[in-house]
Design a protein around this motif. Sequence first.
Motif, PDB file in Angstrom:
ATOM      1  N   PRO A 108       0.846  -1.209   0.000  1.00  0.00           N
ATOM      2  CA  PRO A 108       0.000   0.000   0.000  1.00  0.00           C
ATOM      3  C   PRO A 108       0.874   1.249   0.000  1.00  0.00           C
ATOM      4  O   PRO A 108       1.819   1.358   0.784  1.00  0.00           O
ATOM      5  CB  PRO A 108      -0.805  -0.119   1.298  1.00  0.00           C
ATOM      6  CG  PRO A 108      -0.007  -1.032   2.173  1.00  0.00           C
ATOM      7  CD  PRO A 108       0.716  -1.968   1.258  1.00  0.00           C
ATOM      8  N   TYR A 109       0.573   2.186  -0.875  1.00  0.00           N
ATOM      9  CA  TYR A 109       1.417   3.363  -0.992  1.00  0.00           C
ATOM     10  C   TYR A 109       0.597   4.623  -1.281  1.00  0.00           C
ATOM     11  O   TYR A 109      -0.587   4.555  -1.620  1.00  0.00           O
ATOM     12  CB  TYR A 109       2.490   3.167  -2.071  1.00  0.00           C
ATOM     13  CG  TYR A 109       1.974   2.952  -3.481  1.00  0.00           C
ATOM     14  CD1 TYR A 109       1.986   3.983  -4.413  1.00  0.00           C
ATOM     15  CD2 TYR A 109       1.476   1.714  -3.886  1.00  0.00           C
ATOM     16  CE1 TYR A 109       1.525   3.791  -5.698  1.00  0.00           C
ATOM     17  CE2 TYR A 109       1.007   1.504  -5.168  1.00  0.00           C
ATOM     18  CZ  TYR A 109       1.036   2.545  -6.076  1.00  0.00           C
ATOM     19  OH  TYR A 109       0.569   2.353  -7.363  1.00  0.00           O
ATOM     20  N   VAL A 110       1.264   5.755  -1.131  1.00  0.00           N
ATOM     21  CA  VAL A 110       0.657   7.060  -1.322  1.00  0.00           C
ATOM     22  C   VAL A 110       1.583   7.891  -2.201  1.00  0.00           C
ATOM     23  O   VAL A 110       2.802   7.832  -2.048  1.00  0.00           O
ATOM     24  CB  VAL A 110       0.480   7.785   0.030  1.00  0.00           C
ATOM     25  CG1 VAL A 110      -0.194   9.139  -0.169  1.00  0.00           C
ATOM     26  CG2 VAL A 110      -0.305   6.939   0.998  1.00  0.00           C
ATOM     27  N   MET A 111       1.032   8.657  -3.120  1.00  0.00           N
ATOM     28  CA  MET A 111       1.853   9.556  -3.917  1.00  0.00           C
ATOM     29  C   MET A 111       1.849  10.945  -3.288  1.00  0.00           C
ATOM     30  O   MET A 111       0.803  11.447  -2.864  1.00  0.00           O
ATOM     31  CB  MET A 111       1.358   9.640  -5.362  1.00  0.00           C
ATOM     32  CG  MET A 111       1.687   8.410  -6.186  1.00  0.00           C
ATOM     33  SD  MET A 111       1.555   8.760  -7.955  1.00  0.00           S
ATOM     34  CE  MET A 111       1.744   7.103  -8.619  1.00  0.00           C
ATOM     35  N   VAL A 112       3.043  11.530  -3.228  1.00  0.00           N
ATOM     36  CA  VAL A 112       3.220  12.854  -2.654  1.00  0.00           C
ATOM     37  C   VAL A 112       3.899  13.737  -3.699  1.00  0.00           C
ATOM     38  O   VAL A 112       4.970  13.396  -4.204  1.00  0.00           O
ATOM     39  CB  VAL A 112       4.087  12.802  -1.374  1.00  0.00           C
ATOM     40  CG1 VAL A 112       4.254  14.197  -0.798  1.00  0.00           C
ATOM     41  CG2 VAL A 112       3.463  11.851  -0.347  1.00  0.00           C
ATOM     42  N   LEU A 113       3.264  14.838  -4.035  1.00  0.00           N
ATOM     43  CA  LEU A 113       3.813  15.767  -5.016  1.00  0.00           C
ATOM     44  C   LEU A 113       4.630  16.830  -4.281  1.00  0.00           C
ATOM     45  O   LEU A 113       4.075  17.606  -3.491  1.00  0.00           O
ATOM     46  CB  LEU A 113       2.686  16.407  -5.825  1.00  0.00           C
ATOM     47  CG  LEU A 113       3.035  16.974  -7.204  1.00  0.00           C
ATOM     48  CD1 LEU A 113       3.552  15.874  -8.121  1.00  0.00           C
ATOM     49  CD2 LEU A 113       1.834  17.657  -7.829  1.00  0.00           C
ATOM     50  N   THR A 114       5.933  16.853  -4.517  1.00  0.00           N
ATOM     51  CA  THR A 114       6.830  17.753  -3.792  1.00  0.00           C
ATOM     52  C   THR A 114       7.129  19.023  -4.597  1.00  0.00           C
ATOM     53  O   THR A 114       6.782  19.124  -5.775  1.00  0.00           O
ATOM     54  CB  THR A 114       8.152  17.041  -3.480  1.00  0.00           C
ATOM     55  OG1 THR A 114       8.827  16.728  -4.716  1.00  0.00           O
ATOM     56  CG2 THR A 114       7.924  15.756  -2.697  1.00  0.00           C
ATOM     57  N   LYS A 115       7.769  19.966  -3.935  1.00  0.00           N
ATOM     58  CA  LYS A 115       8.258  21.211  -4.564  1.00  0.00           C
ATOM     59  C   LYS A 115       7.146  22.009  -5.242  1.00  0.00           C
ATOM     60  O   LYS A 115       7.355  22.626  -6.302  1.00  0.00           O
ATOM     61  CB  LYS A 115       9.350  20.902  -5.593  1.00  0.00           C
ATOM     62  CG  LYS A 115      10.555  20.158  -5.041  1.00  0.00           C
ATOM     63  CD  LYS A 115      11.590  19.927  -6.132  1.00  0.00           C
ATOM     64  CE  LYS A 115      12.789  19.152  -5.650  1.00  0.00           C
ATOM     65  NZ  LYS A 115      13.781  18.915  -6.719  1.00  0.00           N
ATOM     66  N   ILE A 116       5.954  22.020  -4.653  1.00  0.00           N
ATOM     67  CA  ILE A 116       4.846  22.716  -5.315  1.00  0.00           C
ATOM     68  C   ILE A 116       5.066  24.228  -5.341  1.00  0.00           C
ATOM     69  O   ILE A 116       4.433  24.933  -6.129  1.00  0.00           O
ATOM     70  CB  ILE A 116       3.496  22.383  -4.649  1.00  0.00           C
ATOM     71  CG1 ILE A 116       3.480  22.839  -3.185  1.00  0.00           C
ATOM     72  CG2 ILE A 116       3.206  20.895  -4.741  1.00  0.00           C
ATOM     73  CD1 ILE A 116       2.109  22.719  -2.533  1.00  0.00           C
ATOM     74  N   PHE A 174      -3.524   8.642 -13.914  1.00  0.00           N
ATOM     75  CA  PHE A 174      -2.618   7.489 -13.861  1.00  0.00           C
ATOM     76  C   PHE A 174      -3.001   6.550 -12.720  1.00  0.00           C
ATOM     77  O   PHE A 174      -3.064   5.329 -12.900  1.00  0.00           O
ATOM     78  CB  PHE A 174      -1.175   7.963 -13.684  1.00  0.00           C
ATOM     79  CG  PHE A 174      -0.178   6.854 -13.558  1.00  0.00           C
ATOM     80  CD1 PHE A 174       0.374   6.261 -14.685  1.00  0.00           C
ATOM     81  CD2 PHE A 174       0.213   6.387 -12.303  1.00  0.00           C
ATOM     82  CE1 PHE A 174       1.289   5.214 -14.564  1.00  0.00           C
ATOM     83  CE2 PHE A 174       1.123   5.350 -12.173  1.00  0.00           C
ATOM     84  CZ  PHE A 174       1.658   4.764 -13.314  1.00  0.00           C
ATOM     85  N   VAL A 175      -3.258   7.112 -11.556  1.00  0.00           N
ATOM     86  CA  VAL A 175      -3.630   6.302 -10.388  1.00  0.00           C
ATOM     87  C   VAL A 175      -4.938   5.556 -10.648  1.00  0.00           C
ATOM     88  O   VAL A 175      -5.077   4.373 -10.331  1.00  0.00           O
ATOM     89  CB  VAL A 175      -3.750   7.189  -9.130  1.00  0.00           C
ATOM     90  CG1 VAL A 175      -4.386   6.413  -7.975  1.00  0.00           C
ATOM     91  CG2 VAL A 175      -2.373   7.705  -8.714  1.00  0.00           C
ATOM     92  N   PRO A 199      -6.095   6.916  -3.015  1.00  0.00           N
ATOM     93  CA  PRO A 199      -6.656   7.784  -4.069  1.00  0.00           C
ATOM     94  C   PRO A 199      -6.338   9.267  -3.909  1.00  0.00           C
ATOM     95  O   PRO A 199      -6.392  10.014  -4.883  1.00  0.00           O
ATOM     96  CB  PRO A 199      -8.166   7.529  -3.960  1.00  0.00           C
ATOM     97  CG  PRO A 199      -8.376   7.000  -2.580  1.00  0.00           C
ATOM     98  CD  PRO A 199      -7.141   6.228  -2.249  1.00  0.00           C
ATOM     99  N   GLN A 200      -6.028   9.719  -2.704  1.00  0.00           N
ATOM    100  CA  GLN A 200      -5.751  11.141  -2.518  1.00  0.00           C
ATOM    101  C   GLN A 200      -4.272  11.428  -2.732  1.00  0.00           C
ATOM    102  O   GLN A 200      -3.395  10.769  -2.168  1.00  0.00           O
ATOM    103  CB  GLN A 200      -6.145  11.589  -1.109  1.00  0.00           C
ATOM    104  CG  GLN A 200      -5.816  13.058  -0.846  1.00  0.00           C
ATOM    105  CD  GLN A 200      -6.263  13.524   0.526  1.00  0.00           C
ATOM    106  OE1 GLN A 200      -7.184  12.960   1.105  1.00  0.00           O
ATOM    107  NE2 GLN A 200      -5.616  14.552   1.050  1.00  0.00           N
TER     108      GLN A 200
END
Length: 228
Positions: free
Chosen positions: A159-167, A185-186, A195-196
């Motif tokens: 189980p994993y989560v995507m984190v968008l950095t350097k916004i 993509f997700v 999903p978040q």
Amino acid sequence: MPRRRPCPSSAAWHRTPLSPATGSTGWEMTRTGCSERWAGVDVPFLPLSLQVCFIGRSNVGKSSLIRALFSLAPEVEVRVSKTPGHTKKMNFFKVGKYFTLVDMPGYGYRAPQDFVEMVEAYLQERRNLKRTFLLVDGVVGLQKTDNIAVEMLEEFGIPYVMVLTKIDRASRGVLLKNVLEIHEFVKENTQGCFPQLFLVSSVEFSGVHLLRCFVAHVTGNLPTVEAS
């Protein structure tokens, strides 16, 4: 980041203390065909605690984000370097009495040669891993190397989560484009991804508190409020 055959689960592990000359404390765990390099805490602690790990491309801002997230935990001492790819080992940090933080080396540019063997061995063996945080650069969005990381996590059912950095570095138009592409993509290509999408800036601390609360939630450390 080429894929290699994972290590057999039946292979025997051997534990060797890391030399003080390496500048790390902890242990190196090895077995036939692969290795795990552990630094930061003693190995006997690791199997007993819940774990969360952070992984991403070199120069994605992983060390800066970990430093911001765990600024209230003095035991988490993460070095932030101007040189991409300075993390070469899997670093383990005990966060109080609650859980263990795993700082993965970056993949892509200047990745360690044994990256795949190291990470695959960890993902296959770690039953107490509660969540993996996959960091994606908010300026450039998903890259081919990120897709390979996603495939690895999906293959092992992690189980994993995507984190968008350097916004803070991305324009609104670029940020919106990357967010929409990741959401699509997700939706179309993943099963184990939360999903978040979390958007964060280690410089402005945007989104850091929310992500910190999510880490507390998945490790069972977020206080519950009873309805009156």
